[in-house]
Design a protein around this motif. Structure first.
Motif, short mmCIF file in Angstrom:
data_model
loop_
_atom_site.label_atom_id
_atom_site.label_comp_id
_atom_site.label_asym_id
_atom_site.label_seq_id
_atom_site.Cartn_x
_atom_site.Cartn_y
_atom_site.Cartn_z
N MET A 143 0.82 -1.21 0.00
CA MET A 143 0.00 0.00 0.00
C MET A 143 0.86 1.26 0.00
O MET A 143 0.54 2.25 -0.64
N ARG A 144 1.96 1.22 0.72
CA ARG A 144 2.85 2.38 0.76
C ARG A 144 3.40 2.65 -0.65
O ARG A 144 3.53 3.80 -1.07
N ARG A 145 3.73 1.58 -1.37
CA ARG A 145 4.22 1.74 -2.74
C ARG A 145 3.15 2.35 -3.65
O ARG A 145 3.41 3.22 -4.46
N PRO A 394 1.51 6.00 16.85
CA PRO A 394 2.41 5.15 17.63
C PRO A 394 3.35 4.32 16.75
O PRO A 394 2.94 3.83 15.70
N HIS A 395 4.60 4.20 17.18
CA HIS A 395 5.57 3.32 16.51
C HIS A 395 5.80 2.13 17.43
O HIS A 395 6.13 2.31 18.60
N VAL A 396 5.66 0.93 16.89
CA VAL A 396 5.85 -0.27 17.71
C VAL A 396 7.18 -0.92 17.35
O VAL A 396 7.51 -1.08 16.16
N PHE A 459 5.48 16.41 9.95
CA PHE A 459 5.23 15.25 9.09
C PHE A 459 5.99 14.00 9.54
O PHE A 459 5.88 12.96 8.92
N SER A 460 6.82 14.14 10.56
CA SER A 460 7.67 13.05 11.04
C SER A 460 8.70 12.67 9.96
O SER A 460 8.77 13.30 8.91
N ILE A 461 9.52 11.66 10.24
CA ILE A 461 10.58 11.26 9.32
C ILE A 461 10.66 9.74 9.26
O ILE A 461 9.99 9.05 10.03
N GLY A 465 7.31 7.97 7.89
CA GLY A 465 7.02 9.40 7.80
C GLY A 465 5.85 9.64 6.86
O GLY A 465 5.49 8.78 6.05
N CYS A 466 5.26 10.82 6.94
CA CYS A 466 4.06 11.13 6.16
C CYS A 466 4.29 10.89 4.68
O CYS A 466 5.30 11.31 4.11
N ALA A 467 3.32 10.22 4.05
CA ALA A 467 3.41 9.94 2.62
C ALA A 467 2.84 11.10 1.81
O ALA A 467 2.95 11.11 0.59
C1 HEM Z 1 -0.28 19.17 6.84
C2 HEM Z 1 -0.74 17.99 6.61
C3 HEM Z 1 -0.20 16.71 7.16
C4 HEM Z 1 0.56 16.45 8.28
C5 HEM Z 1 1.08 17.46 9.28
C6 HEM Z 1 0.79 15.03 8.33
C7 HEM Z 1 1.47 14.37 9.33
C8 HEM Z 1 1.67 13.01 9.38
C9 HEM Z 1 2.29 12.31 10.48
C10 HEM Z 1 2.82 12.97 11.73
C11 HEM Z 1 2.31 11.00 10.18
C12 HEM Z 1 2.85 9.86 11.05
C13 HEM Z 1 4.31 9.64 10.79
C14 HEM Z 1 4.94 8.61 11.67
O1 HEM Z 1 4.30 7.61 12.00
O2 HEM Z 1 6.10 8.79 12.09
C15 HEM Z 1 1.70 10.85 8.88
C16 HEM Z 1 1.57 9.67 8.24
C17 HEM Z 1 0.92 9.53 7.04
N1 HEM Z 1 0.37 10.54 6.29
FE1 HEM Z 1 0.37 12.49 6.71
N2 HEM Z 1 0.19 14.45 7.25
C18 HEM Z 1 -0.43 15.44 6.52
C19 HEM Z 1 -1.15 15.29 5.37
C20 HEM Z 1 -1.30 14.10 4.71
C21 HEM Z 1 -2.06 13.95 3.49
C22 HEM Z 1 -2.77 15.07 2.76
C23 HEM Z 1 -1.98 12.62 3.16
C24 HEM Z 1 -2.61 11.94 2.00
C25 HEM Z 1 -3.81 12.24 1.54
C26 HEM Z 1 -1.19 11.97 4.17
C27 HEM Z 1 -0.89 10.62 4.19
C28 HEM Z 1 -0.20 9.98 5.18
C29 HEM Z 1 0.01 8.54 5.23
C30 HEM Z 1 -0.48 7.53 4.20
C31 HEM Z 1 0.73 8.27 6.38
C32 HEM Z 1 1.16 6.91 6.90
C33 HEM Z 1 2.57 6.52 6.52
C34 HEM Z 1 2.90 5.13 6.99
O3 HEM Z 1 2.47 4.70 8.07
O4 HEM Z 1 3.61 4.43 6.26
N3 HEM Z 1 -0.79 12.89 5.10
N4 HEM Z 1 1.32 12.09 8.42
#
Ligand code: HEM
Length: 529
Positions: A143-145, A394-396, A459-461, A465-467
């Motif tokens: 899904m990430r891909r 949360p990170h496990v 957005f984390s790293i 980190g955020c996709a």
């Molecule tokens: C300003 C807007 C946003 C912020 C501040 C934000 C922030 C974050 C944060 C903090 C995480 C968790 C990272 C971690 O676990 O270390 C995350 C994960 C994620 N974000 Fe965002 N996000 C934003 C917008 C979006 C948008 C617009 C999308 C897509 C429509 C998105 C998709 C995702 C996805 C799919 C993950 C999960 C990544 C993973 O677990 O592999 N984010 N985001």
């Protein structure tokens, strides 16, 4: 002969200076080892409250609500930037130190990037069919891909630009239609985000017909409220999530009913759209890809014939994309505007920048955003000081690790504190003051919303980190820029100052921001939208 009767002579000890210094060194080393081993040996957990046998700190979890305030208060009282709380058999590790946060997400990224198994995540992701809520494994990788290469890639972002621009215009029209009266900024920002992501996924912003003034209809209100309710209960420290026999099965805090109801109030609008669209593609009445739903349906697996995603995977992933897009941008802009109304000099500096870069004869476009450093600094400052969530997802950890000298057992839930990092007084001067200037560099280089050093967590790293960094940044800065450029923002008549108070139960502004919005631009420009 007397000699035999005489008392034995005391043995003489020669204490040479070399021996003395060796002894002292040894003693010092032993003391250091003792002190160090109590605090930081690989065998000791981070400091934390005393835990009861078996249940650990679950009794406190039940008594001390809201949980995030209990945790942060404990860390403050103990002067600890990493803590270990034992909930049932799970070690929960909150972190407020940027250095330790980076150690977790850089050095130990491969070990610390799974997600918890718990009822709220299971319900929301339809049994872990999504990306953000799914534990490490092949499904997460797949899904990430998909997200990285087909849904949130730079090309796809450009492909969807027109849809985003339409929603930016609709935002202006909606506020203009309030005729200079009081605007509920929370409603405006949350619905802008809902509209943008619905438009990109479904090609339309309304499930029904909307409202005359361009605002949300009952369907969109229910949809967005449902999304925010799900977000409130996701990973919300439910007791049963920490008891192995109950985990993922039973809910003791009464969250399950609300969660099921909220998910239903969102999916009842979304899922039929997905089924209908799949039918259209199968029947051949749909032939051209026009939005993200089409893209998700048309993805093919390795052999190039059958669909890569099952209908349930598409539905689950769409819900997650909706959740990911609505909360951060809307909350950051609402808080930023509230802070800025109370500090008019910041409001003025931002509008001066907008007038210089954009002028007053057209609306802000996405191509302007790289030139709006001060506006971006305002948004960044809001992410630092007013994150929407107390903790990162949360990170496990999937195996034992040693981090910052502490033992982090396999299965720990690492919770990076967003306010803890963003307001850490070691990292920031006057951490509680909203001061966008702190993010401007002397060389004028571009302000970005990410922070690889985790002195704030936007957005984390790392691999989790955020996709959606590009989309999230674009939505947030565009929303901020359009509001500041298009309208003057003033206190309602009977209000002397915006009360910048956080809610007790979460990090939202306690009362939704109400402000007077008068058009700043040529009326014809507004009317032409
Ligand atoms: C300003 C807007 C946003 C912020 C501040 C934000 C922030 C974050 C944060 C903090 C995480 C968790 C990272 C971690 O676990 O270390 C995350 C994960 C994620 N974000 Fe965002 N996000 C934003 C917008 C979006 C948008 C617009 C999308 C897509 C429509 C998105 C998709 C995702 C996805 C799919 C993950 C999960 C990544 C993973 O677990 O592999 N984010 N985001």
């Amino acid at each position: 002969s007397n000699n035999s009767m005489s008392s034995p002579e005391m043995p003489r000890i020669d204490i040479s200076p070399a021996f003395l210094s060796f002894g002292l060194t040894f003693l010092l080393a032993a003391m250091t080892f003792f002190l160090f081993s109590r605090k930081g040996s690989p065998h000791s957990l981070p400091p934390g409250p005393k835990a009861w046998p078996i249940v650990g700190n679950l009794p406190e979890l039940l008594l001390k609500k809201p949980t995030f305030r209990w945790i942060h208060k404990m860390m403050e009282d103990m002067g600890a930037e990493i803590l270990c709380i034992r909930l049932g058999n799970v070690h929960v590790i909150p972190v407020t130190s940027p250095e330790i946060a980076v150690e977790f997400l850089k050095k130990h990224d491969t070990v610390c990037s799974s997600r918890p198994v718990c009822l709220s995540a299971e319900l929301t992701s339809r049994g872990y069919l999504t990306t953000a809520l799914t534990p490490l494994g092949d499904h997460w990788k797949k899904m990430r891909r998909v997200l990285a290469s087909d849904i949130l890639s730079p090309e796809r972002h450009r492909w969807l630009a027109r849809k985003r621009a339409e929603e930016a215009d609709h935002l202006m029209r909606y506020i203009f239609n309030q005729n200079g009266g009081v605007v509920n900024v929370r409603v405006a920002t949350q619905h802008y985000c809902g509209n943008v992501i619905r438009k990109m996924i479904f090609g339309k912003r309304f499930f029904g017909v909307g409202r005359e003034d361009g605002g949300p209809g009952v369907e969109e209100e229910e949809h967005v409220n449902g999304l925010f309710t799900i977000l409130r209960f996701l990973y919300s420290f439910c007791v049963s999530d920490y008891v192995p026999l109950l985990r993922g099965r039973v809910d003791l805090d009464g969250h399950e009913g609300i969660m099921r109801w909220a998910i239903e109030s969102v999916t009842k609008y979304q899922d039929p759209e997905v089924d209908e669209r799949i039918r259209q593609w199968n029947e051949g009445t749909k032939m051209e890809q026009e939005d993200l739903l089409d893209v998700l349906i048309m993805l093919k697996d390795k052999d190039g014939n059958s669909p890569l995603l099952a209908p349930d995977e598409i539905k689950a992933q769409i819900l997650e994309l909706m959740l990911a897009a609505v909360d951060n941008p809307s909350n950051a802009v609402e808080w930023a505007l509230a802070e800025m109304i109370n500090q008019p000099e910041t409001l003025q500096r931002a509008t001066e920048e907008l007038d210089r870069v954009v002028g007053k004869h057209r609306m802000v476009q996405e191509s302007d955003l790289p030139n709006l450093n001060y506006v971006k600094a305002c948004v960044r400052e809001s992410f630092r000081l007013h994150p929407i969530a107390p903790f990162n997802l949360p990170h496990v950890s999937v195996s034992d690790a040693t981090v910052a000298g502490y033992f982090i057992p396999k299965g720990s839930h690492v919770l990076l504190s967003r306010p803890g990092l963003g307001r850490n007084p070691r990292a920031w001067a006057e951490p509680l003051r909203f001061r966008p200037e702190r993010h401007l560099r002397e060389d004028g280089s571009a302000v970005v919303l990410t922070d690889p050093d985790l002195r704030m967590l936007s957005f984390s790293i790392g691999r989790r980190g955020c996709a959606g960094v590009t989309l999230g940044s674009t939505m947030t800065v565009m929303l901020m820029a359009r509001l500041l450029h298009g309208f003057t923002w003033e206190l309602p008549y009977d209000v002397l100052k915006i009360e910048l108070k956080e809610s007790d139960g979460d990090l939202f502004l306690a009362k939704p921001l109400l402000a007077l919005a008068r058009p700043r631009l040529d009326e014809n420009l507004h009317l032409s939208l």
